[in-house]
Design a protein around this motif. Sequence first.
Motif, PDB file in Angstrom:
ATOM      1  N   ASP A 186       0.827  -1.207   0.000  1.00 29.47           N
ATOM      2  CA  ASP A 186       0.000   0.000   0.000  1.00 29.47           C
ATOM      3  C   ASP A 186       0.865   1.263   0.000  1.00 29.47           C
ATOM      4  O   ASP A 186       2.073   1.224   0.209  1.00 29.47           O
ATOM      5  CB  ASP A 186      -1.073  -0.032   1.080  1.00 29.47           C
ATOM      6  CG  ASP A 186      -0.509   0.079   2.459  1.00 29.47           C
ATOM      7  OD1 ASP A 186       0.396   0.892   2.644  1.00 29.47           O
ATOM      8  OD2 ASP A 186      -0.975  -0.654   3.343  1.00 29.47           O
ATOM      9  N   VAL A 316     -10.214   5.969   2.578  1.00 28.75           N
ATOM     10  CA  VAL A 316      -8.831   5.647   2.257  1.00 28.75           C
ATOM     11  C   VAL A 316      -8.089   5.137   3.482  1.00 28.75           C
ATOM     12  O   VAL A 316      -8.504   5.368   4.623  1.00 28.75           O
ATOM     13  CB  VAL A 316      -8.074   6.865   1.674  1.00 28.75           C
ATOM     14  CG1 VAL A 316      -8.763   7.390   0.440  1.00 28.75           C
ATOM     15  CG2 VAL A 316      -7.937   7.955   2.715  1.00 28.75           C
ATOM     16  N   THR A 324     -11.963  -1.838   3.888  1.00 29.29           N
ATOM     17  CA  THR A 324     -12.742  -2.829   3.152  1.00 29.29           C
ATOM     18  C   THR A 324     -13.796  -3.481   4.048  1.00 29.29           C
ATOM     19  O   THR A 324     -14.925  -3.694   3.642  1.00 29.29           O
ATOM     20  CB  THR A 324     -11.801  -3.886   2.558  1.00 29.29           C
ATOM     21  OG1 THR A 324     -11.018  -3.251   1.553  1.00 29.29           O
ATOM     22  CG2 THR A 324     -12.569  -5.019   1.925  1.00 29.29           C
ATOM     23  N   GLN A 364     -13.319  -5.397  -6.540  1.00 27.10           N
ATOM     24  CA  GLN A 364     -11.972  -5.029  -6.984  1.00 27.10           C
ATOM     25  C   GLN A 364     -11.499  -5.805  -8.205  1.00 27.10           C
ATOM     26  O   GLN A 364     -10.968  -5.244  -9.137  1.00 27.10           O
ATOM     27  CB  GLN A 364     -10.995  -5.270  -5.831  1.00 27.10           C
ATOM     28  CG  GLN A 364      -9.540  -5.204  -6.267  1.00 27.10           C
ATOM     29  CD  GLN A 364      -8.604  -5.224  -5.088  1.00 27.10           C
ATOM     30  OE1 GLN A 364      -9.019  -5.445  -3.961  1.00 27.10           O
ATOM     31  NE2 GLN A 364      -7.345  -4.975  -5.341  1.00 27.10           N
ATOM     32  N   ASP A 444     -15.375  -1.040  -4.211  1.00 27.06           N
ATOM     33  CA  ASP A 444     -14.208  -1.439  -3.427  1.00 27.06           C
ATOM     34  C   ASP A 444     -12.996  -1.571  -4.347  1.00 27.06           C
ATOM     35  O   ASP A 444     -12.883  -2.535  -5.084  1.00 27.06           O
ATOM     36  CB  ASP A 444     -14.501  -2.770  -2.722  1.00 27.06           C
ATOM     37  CG  ASP A 444     -13.397  -3.155  -1.756  1.00 27.06           C
ATOM     38  OD1 ASP A 444     -12.425  -2.383  -1.623  1.00 27.06           O
ATOM     39  OD2 ASP A 444     -13.498  -4.213  -1.135  1.00 27.06           O
ATOM     40  N   GLU A 445     -12.119  -0.601  -4.304  1.00 26.13           N
ATOM     41  CA  GLU A 445     -10.925  -0.591  -5.164  1.00 26.13           C
ATOM     42  C   GLU A 445     -11.288  -0.917  -6.614  1.00 26.13           C
ATOM     43  O   GLU A 445     -10.708  -1.822  -7.212  1.00 26.13           O
ATOM     44  CB  GLU A 445      -9.901  -1.634  -4.679  1.00 26.13           C
ATOM     45  CG  GLU A 445      -9.469  -1.481  -3.238  1.00 26.13           C
ATOM     46  CD  GLU A 445      -8.252  -0.592  -3.074  1.00 26.13           C
ATOM     47  OE1 GLU A 445      -7.882   0.101  -4.038  1.00 26.13           O
ATOM     48  OE2 GLU A 445      -7.700  -0.577  -1.970  1.00 26.13           O
ATOM     49  N   SER A 448      -8.104  -0.567  -9.092  1.00 26.29           N
ATOM     50  CA  SER A 448      -6.696  -0.823  -8.764  1.00 26.29           C
ATOM     51  C   SER A 448      -6.131  -2.022  -9.508  1.00 26.29           C
ATOM     52  O   SER A 448      -4.925  -2.202  -9.550  1.00 26.29           O
ATOM     53  CB  SER A 448      -6.503  -0.976  -7.256  1.00 26.29           C
ATOM     54  OG  SER A 448      -7.401  -1.905  -6.749  1.00 26.29           O
ATOM     55  N   ARG A 455      -7.716   2.616 -16.494  1.00 22.35           N
ATOM     56  CA  ARG A 455      -8.194   3.151 -15.232  1.00 22.35           C
ATOM     57  C   ARG A 455      -8.840   4.519 -15.449  1.00 22.35           C
ATOM     58  O   ARG A 455      -9.924   4.809 -14.939  1.00 22.35           O
ATOM     59  CB  ARG A 455      -7.018   3.281 -14.261  1.00 22.35           C
ATOM     60  CG  ARG A 455      -7.400   3.782 -12.895  1.00 22.35           C
ATOM     61  CD  ARG A 455      -6.211   3.793 -11.972  1.00 22.35           C
ATOM     62  NE  ARG A 455      -5.245   4.806 -12.381  1.00 22.35           N
ATOM     63  CZ  ARG A 455      -4.057   4.974 -11.810  1.00 22.35           C
ATOM     64  NH1 ARG A 455      -3.666   4.172 -10.853  1.00 22.35           N
ATOM     65  NH2 ARG A 455      -3.243   5.914 -12.219  1.00 22.35           N
ATOM     66  N   SER A 477     -10.490   3.057  -1.563  1.00 25.50           N
ATOM     67  CA  SER A 477      -9.259   2.950  -2.336  1.00 25.50           C
ATOM     68  C   SER A 477      -8.033   3.244  -1.487  1.00 25.50           C
ATOM     69  O   SER A 477      -8.097   3.990  -0.518  1.00 25.50           O
ATOM     70  CB  SER A 477      -9.291   3.923  -3.512  1.00 25.50           C
ATOM     71  OG  SER A 477      -8.122   3.796  -4.275  1.00 25.50           O
ATOM     72  N   HIS A 478      -6.920   2.638  -1.855  1.00 28.18           N
ATOM     73  CA  HIS A 478      -5.677   2.996  -1.191  1.00 28.18           C
ATOM     74  C   HIS A 478      -4.903   3.994  -2.048  1.00 28.18           C
ATOM     75  O   HIS A 478      -3.872   4.512  -1.635  1.00 28.18           O
ATOM     76  CB  HIS A 478      -4.827   1.758  -0.923  1.00 28.18           C
ATOM     77  CG  HIS A 478      -4.213   1.192  -2.164  1.00 28.18           C
ATOM     78  ND1 HIS A 478      -4.915   0.366  -3.010  1.00 28.18           N
ATOM     79  CD2 HIS A 478      -3.003   1.360  -2.723  1.00 28.18           C
ATOM     80  CE1 HIS A 478      -4.140   0.043  -4.028  1.00 28.18           C
ATOM     81  NE2 HIS A 478      -2.988   0.632  -3.886  1.00 28.18           N
ATOM     82  N   ASP A 479      -5.424   4.253  -3.253  1.00 30.06           N
ATOM     83  CA  ASP A 479      -4.708   5.093  -4.202  1.00 30.06           C
ATOM     84  C   ASP A 479      -5.242   6.523  -4.113  1.00 30.06           C
ATOM     85  O   ASP A 479      -6.311   6.846  -4.616  1.00 30.06           O
ATOM     86  CB  ASP A 479      -4.914   4.519  -5.606  1.00 30.06           C
ATOM     87  CG  ASP A 479      -4.155   5.315  -6.662  1.00 30.06           C
ATOM     88  OD1 ASP A 479      -3.740   6.443  -6.363  1.00 30.06           O
ATOM     89  OD2 ASP A 479      -3.998   4.799  -7.769  1.00 30.06           O
TER      90      ASP A 479
END
Lengths: 542, 272
Positions: A186, A316, A324, A364, A444-445, A448, A455, A477-479
């Motif tokens: 991450d 995030v 999640t 995801q 959920d994501e 990614s 994207r 998202s982690h992005d």
Amino acid sequence: MTNEPLLSVRNLSLQVARTGVEVVKNVSFDIAAGEIFGIVGESGSGKTLATRALISLLPAPIRVIGGSVAYKGRDALSMKVPQLRRLRGGEIGVVFQEPMTSLNPSMTIGRQLEEGLQLHTKLSQEERRGRILAMLNRVGIRDPAGALTSYPHEFSGGMRQRIMLASVMLLKPALLIADEPTTALDAVIQRDVMELMVELTQAEGTAVLLISHDLPMVARYTHRIVVMEKGVIVEEGRTADLLDAPQRAYTKKLLSSLPFRGPTRTIDRTKAPMVSARDIVVDYGGRRSLMKKTTPKRALHGVSIDIHEGEVVALVGGSGSGKTTLGRTIAGLVRESEGNIRFGGRSRNDDWMDYRLNCQMVFQDPYSSLNPRMTIVALVEEALRLLPDLDAAAKRKRALETLEEVGLGFDYAGRYPHELSGGQRQRVAIARAIARRPKFLIADEPVSALDVTVRAQVLELLSDLQKRYGFSCLFISHDLGVVEQVADRVVVMQDGRIIEEGDRNTVFDSPKEAYTQRLLSAIPALDHNAQGGVTLKWRLEN
Amino acid sequence: MKNFTFNGLIGSILIAALLLSAALGLFWSPYDPMKLGFTARLEAPSSAHWLGTDEFGRDVLSRLLVGARASVWIGTLTVTFATVCGTLIGLVSGYARGWIDAVIMAVNNALLAFPGILLALGLLAVFGANQYGIIFALGIAYSPSMARVVRGAVLSLREREFIEASKVMGNGELYTMFRHILPNCVAPITVLATSMFGWAILSESALSFLGLGVPPPAPTWGNMLAAGRPFIEQAVWLGLFPGLAIALTLLGINLLGDALRDKLDPRMRGLK
């Protein structure tokens, strides 16, 4: 002699032996000693295969059909196995993408680190141990002596990647090949590992060949870059020049696909929220079985979140932050241990079917979220199965219309998921989620697993649909780059708690918490210029 | 892909031949398969008796044709029985997990621990030694392995995101089980069912050999094979032809099973 590059690749071409398809065509580049060199490309660009060829680690069906690779003036392609074995590890080290699978799960860390030293050096056991401890210490493993007798599963992904890096750098190679070294990690850990890698290699004078799909990350650390597309080098140059004034259309497209800050929208937050979760606690694993009672692990510690009508709220946080779990709890896939969730002013349990019909989810992984045995149109139609007021013909019509809306025309309807690309599959998943016109969507994501350009298209599709139908959205998202583009409000989670929340602009421009600042330091702010180039501004550099 | 159609074709031909001869045996055979002929015992294949005669002078070809019916019938019903039971048990067990799974699998493993033939013997002692007793006994003996295979497939499938997607759409558990999980188990089920067909025919012959199968003088391939064994040195055709019939049937079933499995899998489409 001084001008001779460390590694020189000339007109390298690779082919799939059985079908004759050329997967890498005429690739040439040089890497100087101590340089950090990047290869950027999307999946299928041949970047990984090209670098595997350098140390003769190509998968079986791929053959070299032309070109040369010279390492310190020696021909690396024609080397015999004993020479190759000295080259691999000893001279050229490799860090792979997947830290979960690149360490042997049944060997202790100490044993694995020692292997390379035994093979490539003549050190005594004591000296080896000393070196290993020093290196583990250097890569930031807290208890090096204890780590020696531990197994890989006892470490997190980021720690494993550090150990991997340690095992490669122990041998002081002249070149380090890092193939997507941080993609599985991450954002925060990603940055830490990259910083460590750069620091360590610069100190040892090791050159780095960094391969990634993540253009800003590569740009941040490299001196020179090549961009690959479909097996061909599209453009190459000094990193700063290439970003500033890209020459080729593909490079420009890559740069313009980078997430940017979306327009600021005004959301009416005076009305009661559409979805309101209060004091959600989720415990995992606390079941009493016949033999023993396991103590539960608390994944969420009383989390509250509101989502208003038409609002996109981004959740995030790093892995293990509980984002999640919170999404899945709101979606009804995980039972909350405590707390309640209200939808449209009522408890969602009052009319579960109504909630179910109005709360949909995009997952995801588009490769596993579609039933492989159903056609595209059947997948979308299934979402309409429980709608009471539509007859079969109307359902079919709605399904086809929805597919059209996500950019998949009539001729896709009868196909199966395996015949579609990842981006197309995610479009199907989105079509399925919006087909019944839900008021609330959990994503959920959702992007990614997708390539950079794909994207960008999928994000655009999502925001178009959101404008058209006005559904509220919980975007997990982690992005943070992606989040900056789509979110109206941002909620930051860490260790199962919400630590910061606010308007997107506020959180991105003046984050209060240190953790949020660290998250943000992993992504750049972009300034697009007239030539189609960008300037990357790294936030809160320290 | 050429390979696939070729195998499929061979399999279809073999199975068609089997079904035809079984059907033929219902109405007609060159001789009465039960008719004893003391003047023509253990005769080698000739123009009168194409596949020779057995120790009682009965025509081997006639007995093979008539026996095909019993073997096909036993094989098909046993496999169907075991597949339906095993699949349902495996589905429920793998999908429900928890204590239901624990209980079902405990019983299942206990059954698996017995050799199939021993279990069938025990059951036959209860149900009586006749055709339906065999089908029932073998069916029960084979169900646990099917249950086990299906449960394994279900366990990995239920973690896939499309199962969660089905839940989010509001679909019930039963619907999810039969619409999303079962179709994705088809590959392992087909593979196991086709090999089971072979086991069933062989087990029937083993049970017949032990005297617990279809009671003589009615012919089955199994009891013909068993009966031919003592005469292997004088009259090799007694064992050879039923053995050949069993082997070709198994080959046909396996080829056809593989072809069917690929045909039913949409992922194999477009890989031409």
